[in-house]
Design a protein around this motif. Structure first.
Motif, PDB file in Angstrom:
ATOM      1  N   TYR A  27       0.834  -1.200   0.000  1.00  0.00           N
ATOM      2  CA  TYR A  27       0.000   0.000   0.000  1.00  0.00           C
ATOM      3  C   TYR A  27       0.867   1.248   0.000  1.00  0.00           C
ATOM      4  N   THR A  28       0.376   2.285  -0.652  1.00  0.00           N
ATOM      5  CA  THR A  28       0.985   3.610  -0.537  1.00  0.00           C
ATOM      6  C   THR A  28      -0.034   4.510   0.148  1.00  0.00           C
ATOM      7  N   PHE A  29       0.449   5.545   0.786  1.00  0.00           N
ATOM      8  CA  PHE A  29      -0.411   6.425   1.560  1.00  0.00           C
ATOM      9  C   PHE A  29      -0.671   7.735   0.833  1.00  0.00           C
ATOM     10  N   ALA A  30      -1.949   8.138   0.810  1.00  0.00           N
ATOM     11  CA  ALA A  30      -2.324   9.446   0.298  1.00  0.00           C
ATOM     12  C   ALA A  30      -2.063  10.498   1.368  1.00  0.00           C
ATOM     13  N   ALA A  31      -2.177  10.085   2.630  1.00  0.00           N
ATOM     14  CA  ALA A  31      -1.950  10.987   3.767  1.00  0.00           C
ATOM     15  C   ALA A  31      -1.640  10.171   5.013  1.00  0.00           C
TER      16      ALA A  31
END
Length: 117
Positions: A27-31
């Motif tokens: 997963y990558t984080f938007a915030a």
């Protein structure tokens, strides 16, 4: 190694996870930030939201409504929001809330392990 358990609240999956889960799932984080080992060890009242859940919560808040949340009446602090993943065969990959596994178990009970990585 990462373990998880799931429950469902409407169209939202509630996932109890250990800290490495976001690494295993890439997963990558938007915030914000991921859940930590300390969050899991102490069963903290924190959550990471999928993109669709975060967007809906913001809309409800702007409209003056209290967002429905998986806390069963408990307040949860949002630590992070996962970047949008989209849909596969019409099924959203963004409709989930991640809780520390220990918090999930105290709220929903122990479930069969769902994820091993």
């Amino acid at each position: 190694m990462s373990n998880g358990a799931t429950a469902r609240l409407g169209d939202v999956f509630i996932i109890g996870v250990t800290a490495p889960y976001v690494i295993v799932q890439d997963y990558t984080f938007a915030a914000g930030a991921a859940l930590t080992d300390i969050d899991v060890q102490h069963g903290r009242f924190v959550a990471v939201l999928g993109y669709d859940v975060a967007r809906q919560a913001v809309r409800q808040r702007r409209g003056g409504d209290r967002p429905e949340h998986p806390g069963r009446g408990m307040q949860l602090v949002v630590k992070g929001v996962i970047a949008k993943k989209g849909t596969v065969l019409g099924q959203s990959w963004d409709g989930f809330v991640m809780l520390p596994l220990t918090r999930f178990e105290s709220m929903y009970g122990r479930r069969q392990t769902m994820v091993t990585g």
